[in-house]
Design an enzyme around this catalytic site. Structure first.
Site, mmCIF file in Angstrom:
data_model
loop_
_atom_site.group_PDB
_atom_site.id
_atom_site.type_symbol
_atom_site.label_atom_id
_atom_site.label_comp_id
_atom_site.label_asym_id
_atom_site.label_seq_id
_atom_site.Cartn_x
_atom_site.Cartn_y
_atom_site.Cartn_z
ATOM 1 N N GLU A 31 0.823 -1.216 0.000
ATOM 2 C CA GLU A 31 0.000 0.000 0.000
ATOM 3 C C GLU A 31 0.859 1.269 0.000
ATOM 4 O O GLU A 31 0.391 2.335 -0.428
ATOM 5 C CB GLU A 31 -0.951 -0.015 1.208
ATOM 6 N N ASP A 65 -11.724 -7.016 -2.247
ATOM 7 C CA ASP A 65 -12.499 -8.261 -2.091
ATOM 8 C C ASP A 65 -13.866 -7.879 -1.530
ATOM 9 O O ASP A 65 -14.097 -6.731 -1.171
ATOM 10 C CB ASP A 65 -11.776 -9.206 -1.125
HETATM 11 N N1 SAH Z 1 -2.366 -11.463 3.173
HETATM 12 C C1 SAH Z 1 -1.831 -10.695 4.295
HETATM 13 C C2 SAH Z 1 -2.902 -10.400 5.320
HETATM 14 C C3 SAH Z 1 -3.876 -9.375 4.838
HETATM 15 S S1 SAH Z 1 -4.986 -8.845 6.080
HETATM 16 C C4 SAH Z 1 -0.700 -11.512 4.916
HETATM 17 O O1 SAH Z 1 -0.766 -12.725 4.921
HETATM 18 O O2 SAH Z 1 0.236 -10.887 5.407
HETATM 19 C C5 SAH Z 1 -5.999 -7.751 5.150
HETATM 20 C C6 SAH Z 1 -5.490 -6.320 5.008
HETATM 21 O O3 SAH Z 1 -6.251 -5.653 4.020
HETATM 22 C C7 SAH Z 1 -5.675 -5.477 6.263
HETATM 23 O O4 SAH Z 1 -4.647 -4.539 6.350
HETATM 24 C C8 SAH Z 1 -7.055 -4.831 6.070
HETATM 25 O O5 SAH Z 1 -7.052 -3.470 6.447
HETATM 26 C C9 SAH Z 1 -7.369 -4.950 4.584
HETATM 27 N N2 SAH Z 1 -8.548 -5.740 4.198
HETATM 28 C C10 SAH Z 1 -8.868 -6.014 2.907
HETATM 29 N N3 SAH Z 1 -9.954 -6.810 2.837
HETATM 30 C C11 SAH Z 1 -10.367 -7.051 4.110
HETATM 31 C C12 SAH Z 1 -11.407 -7.837 4.672
HETATM 32 N N4 SAH Z 1 -12.239 -8.535 3.914
HETATM 33 N N5 SAH Z 1 -11.529 -7.876 6.033
HETATM 34 C C13 SAH Z 1 -10.681 -7.170 6.799
HETATM 35 N N6 SAH Z 1 -9.635 -6.431 6.326
HETATM 36 C C14 SAH Z 1 -9.478 -6.367 4.974
#
Ligand code: SAH
Length: 227
Positions: free
Chosen positions: A11, A195
């Site tokens: 980001e 998503d």
């Molecule tokens: N794939 C990453 C984890 C991502 S967590 C890893 O394994 O390191 C999701 C991140 O995107 C968070 O920072 C949150 O702010 C945002 N986000 C996007 N979609 C989301 C969802 N469905 N629920 C909660 N946070 C979401």
């Protein structure tokens, strides 16, 4: 001084790539980047995921680096079904959807002496609206719900929609807004949808993180240029 926060490297990288004269500072175990965009001095950092990390980063930007405005850029899950992958939404208000001290008669999301919904800055929101209008970009607005959970489940999604009238869900925004409310710093929170917070969310998130993060970062840099 303007501060820009994202949660993840993906980001903030599209923003760092457009800053000149970047200097790096280490505070605690996280990095903060000072640089210039056009004529504007900015500090940028990715906090890492979740409310605690986001609150640390916001506090350091304000207290250590003297940031007077905070812009958040990142991705989110859509709660409102009219939001599609890549769409932009800014928060009018944010709430911590995982706060629950209802056993004491408080509403969901509410913390005594702190509140529940945190408002973003109307002037920053107006700047965003004017950029969207000028460029013909579709920009949604609404309530963003924040919690330390990746929402990938239809039932949880419906619950967040019903409880908070939320349009999108993520894991940092309300924490940054809470810090900003505490220090009287204006905040703008922008998210591009990665998503739909449903059973496909994990898969879609991985597929669209980079492209959606860039859409949000580009818009936030347009805001920086206008401030
Ligand atoms: N794939 C990453 C984890 C991502 S967590 C890893 O394994 O390191 C999701 C991140 O995107 C968070 O920072 C949150 O702010 C945002 N986000 C996007 N979609 C989301 C969802 N469905 N629920 C909660 N946070 C979401």
């Amino acid at each position: 001084m303007i501060g820009i926060i994202g949660a993840m490297r993906e980001e903030i990288d599209p923003i760092l790539g457009k800053l000149s004269g970047v200097k790096t500072y280490l505070v605690g175990d996280n990095k903060y980047y000072e640089g210039v965009y056009g004529e504007k001095a900015v500090f940028a950092a990715y906090s890492r995921i979740g409310k605690v990390n986001a609150a640390i980063t916001a506090t350091i930007l304000i207290e250590r680096f003297g940031v007077k405005t905070i812009l958040f850029s990142g991705v989110a899950g859509a709660i409102n079904n009219s939001l599609h992958i890549g769409d932009l939404i800014y928060a009018t208000r944010l709430v911590q959807h995982d706060v629950d001290i209802t056993a004491f008669g408080h509403p969901l999301g509410f913390i005594p002496e702190t509140g529940d919904f945190f408002a973003t800055d109307p002037n920053l929101n107006k700047v965003a609206e004017s950029i969207a209008f000028e460029r013909g970009i579709k920009l949604g607005k609404g309530i963003i719900a924040t919690g330390d959970q990746f929402i990938a489940d239809g039932a949880k999604k419906t619950q967040i929609a019903e409880r908070y009238k939320a349009d999108a869900v993520e894991m940092e925004g309300a924490a940054v807004a809470c810090v900003c409310a505490s220090f009287g710093v204006p905040i703008f929170v922008l998210r591009s949808i990665s998503d739909a917070a449903d059973m496909d969310a994990g898969f879609n998130f991985d597929a669209f993180l980079e492209s959606s993060a860039r859409i949000s970062a580009d818009f936030v840099l347009d805001i920086v240029a206008k401030l």
